[in-house]
Scaffold this motif. Structure first.
Motif, PDB file in Angstrom:
ATOM      1  N   VAL A  90     -90.154  21.599  87.322  1.00 42.67           N
ATOM      2  CA  VAL A  90     -89.730  22.263  88.551  1.00 42.67           C
ATOM      3  C   VAL A  90     -88.687  23.334  88.222  1.00 42.67           C
ATOM      4  N   PRO A  92     -85.565  25.877  88.828  1.00 38.54           N
ATOM      5  CA  PRO A  92     -84.340  25.528  89.558  1.00 38.54           C
ATOM      6  C   PRO A  92     -84.305  26.008  91.005  1.00 38.54           C
ATOM      7  N   PRO A  96     -86.991  22.721  97.718  1.00 37.65           N
ATOM      8  CA  PRO A  96     -87.189  21.268  97.587  1.00 37.65           C
ATOM      9  C   PRO A  96     -88.209  20.702  98.551  1.00 37.65           C
ATOM     10  N   GLN A 106     -89.757  14.681  89.113  1.00 37.09           N
ATOM     11  CA  GLN A 106     -89.501  16.116  89.028  1.00 37.09           C
ATOM     12  C   GLN A 106     -88.606  16.388  87.821  1.00 37.09           C
ATOM     13  N   PRO A 108     -86.481  18.906  85.647  1.00 33.21           N
ATOM     14  CA  PRO A 108     -85.858  20.234  85.726  1.00 33.21           C
ATOM     15  C   PRO A 108     -86.101  21.044  84.459  1.00 33.21           C
ATOM     16  N   ASP A 109     -86.122  22.343  84.608  1.00 36.48           N
ATOM     17  CA  ASP A 109     -86.262  23.242  83.468  1.00 36.48           C
ATOM     18  C   ASP A 109     -84.898  23.366  82.794  1.00 36.48           C
ATOM     19  N   ARG A 110     -84.813  22.911  81.544  1.00 42.61           N
ATOM     20  CA  ARG A 110     -83.560  22.944  80.797  1.00 42.61           C
ATOM     21  C   ARG A 110     -83.684  23.880  79.608  1.00 42.61           C
ATOM     22  N   THR A 126     -94.780  26.558  90.644  1.00 41.84           N
ATOM     23  CA  THR A 126     -93.909  27.731  90.759  1.00 41.84           C
ATOM     24  C   THR A 126     -94.288  28.558  91.983  1.00 41.84           C
ATOM     25  N   ASP A 145     -87.455  30.644  91.656  1.00 44.96           N
ATOM     26  CA  ASP A 145     -88.568  29.777  92.054  1.00 44.96           C
ATOM     27  C   ASP A 145     -89.734  29.829  91.067  1.00 44.96           C
ATOM     28  N   GLY A 147     -88.930  30.254  87.345  1.00 46.97           N
ATOM     29  CA  GLY A 147     -88.440  29.759  86.072  1.00 46.97           C
ATOM     30  C   GLY A 147     -88.715  30.703  84.922  1.00 46.97           C
TER      31      GLY A 147
END
Length: 219
Positions: A90, A92, A96, A106, A108-110, A126, A145, A147
C-alpha cells in the motif's frame, strides 16, 4: 564528426537558435502545436473516450472493471479475494477507505525494503496520474497514492484505480501537458510482457504478470 555530433546537431537545428532573452527558456520558446486528439481535450469527459480507454486497456490484456465511489471498496476487496491475496502493498497516500473492506494484511512501502521483500507481497494497489485513452496507457508519477516506481514493478499483481473522467485524456500530447517531467514517470500499457525470437509471449518478466484497472467515478 561522430554519430553523437550528428544527433546533437539535428536536435539543435530542430530547436532553432537559443533565445537571446536569458529569462526565456527553450521550454517557452519551442512551439508545441501538437494535434491533441478529438476536440483538443473537449472529449475527456465523453463516455466515448472512456470506452476507448477500456477497449485499448483490454487489448493489452489488462482486466478492466468499472465502479462508483460507493462500490469501490467492495470491488477492491472482491478482486483481492479472487486473487487469493493476503499481503497487499500500500503506497503511503492511498486513501484508507479504498481497502477498508479487504481482509488482507496491508504492507506499507518502506525505503529499506529490497526487491526480495517486495516479491513476498501478493498484490499492490495504487492510483494513477493520468490515463491515455488513445493508447490504453496508464502513467504513474510517484505521487503518494502511487508510491515509488519499484512497488509496481516487483509484485506479480497490480490493481490500478483511475478516477474518471478527471484523470482520463484522449492523447499522449494531452497527457504530457499534465505531467511534470521532473517526476519519476512510469508508463504502463498492459501487464509486463516480452517475446522471444519464436514470438512466444511471456508475461511477468519486467513487471506484474496481471494488471487490473478500476475506472471509478465519484471519488
Amino acid at each position: 564528426m561522430s554519430d553523437r555530433d550528428v544527433v546533437l546537431g539535428r536536435i539543435g537545428r530542430a530547436l532553432g537558435p537559443r533565445p537571446r532573452d536569458p529569462d526565456v527558456t527553450y521550454e517557452d520558446a519551442v512551439a508545441r502545436a501538437y494535434r491533441r486528439g478529438p476536440g483538443d481535450g473537449a472529449r475527456e469527459r465523453d463516455s466515448g473516450v472512456l470506452d476507448l480507454l477500456a477497449e485499448n486497456l483490454a487489448d493489452y490484456r489488462a482486466v478492466v472493471h468499472r465502479a462508483d465511489g460507493d462500490g469501490l471498496a467492495d470491488l477492491l476487496a472482491r478482486l483481492l479475494a479472487a486473487r487469493g491475496a493476503r499481503r497487499v502493498l500500500v503506497p503511503p497516500g492511498l486513501p484508507p477507505t479504498w481497502l477498508a473492506e479487504a481482509a488482507v494484511e496491508q504492507v506499507p512501502d518502506r525505503a529499506a525494503d529490497t526487491a526480495y521483500d517486495l516479491d513476498r507481497v501478493d498484490s499492490v494497489v495504487t492510483g494513477c496520474a493520468v490515463a491515455i485513452a488513445g493508447t490504453g496507457t496508464l502513467v504513474l508519477d510517484g505521487s503518494p497514492d502511487q508510491g515509488r516506481r519499484r512497488v509496481t514493478l516487483v509484485p506479480d499483481h497490480h490493481v490500478c484505480v483511475v478516477r474518471v473522467p478527471d484523470q482520463v485524456v484522449a492523447s499522449v500530447p494531452e497527457a504530457l501537458g499534465r505531467l511534470d517531467p521532473r517526476r519519476p514517470l512510469t508508463w504502463i500499457s498492459g501487464p509486463s510482457a516480452t517475446s522471444d525470437i519464436e514470438l512466444d509471449r511471456v508475461e511477468g518478466v519486467h513487471g506484474p504478470r496481471t494488471l487490473e484497472v478500476v475506472l471509478v467515478s465519484g471519488v
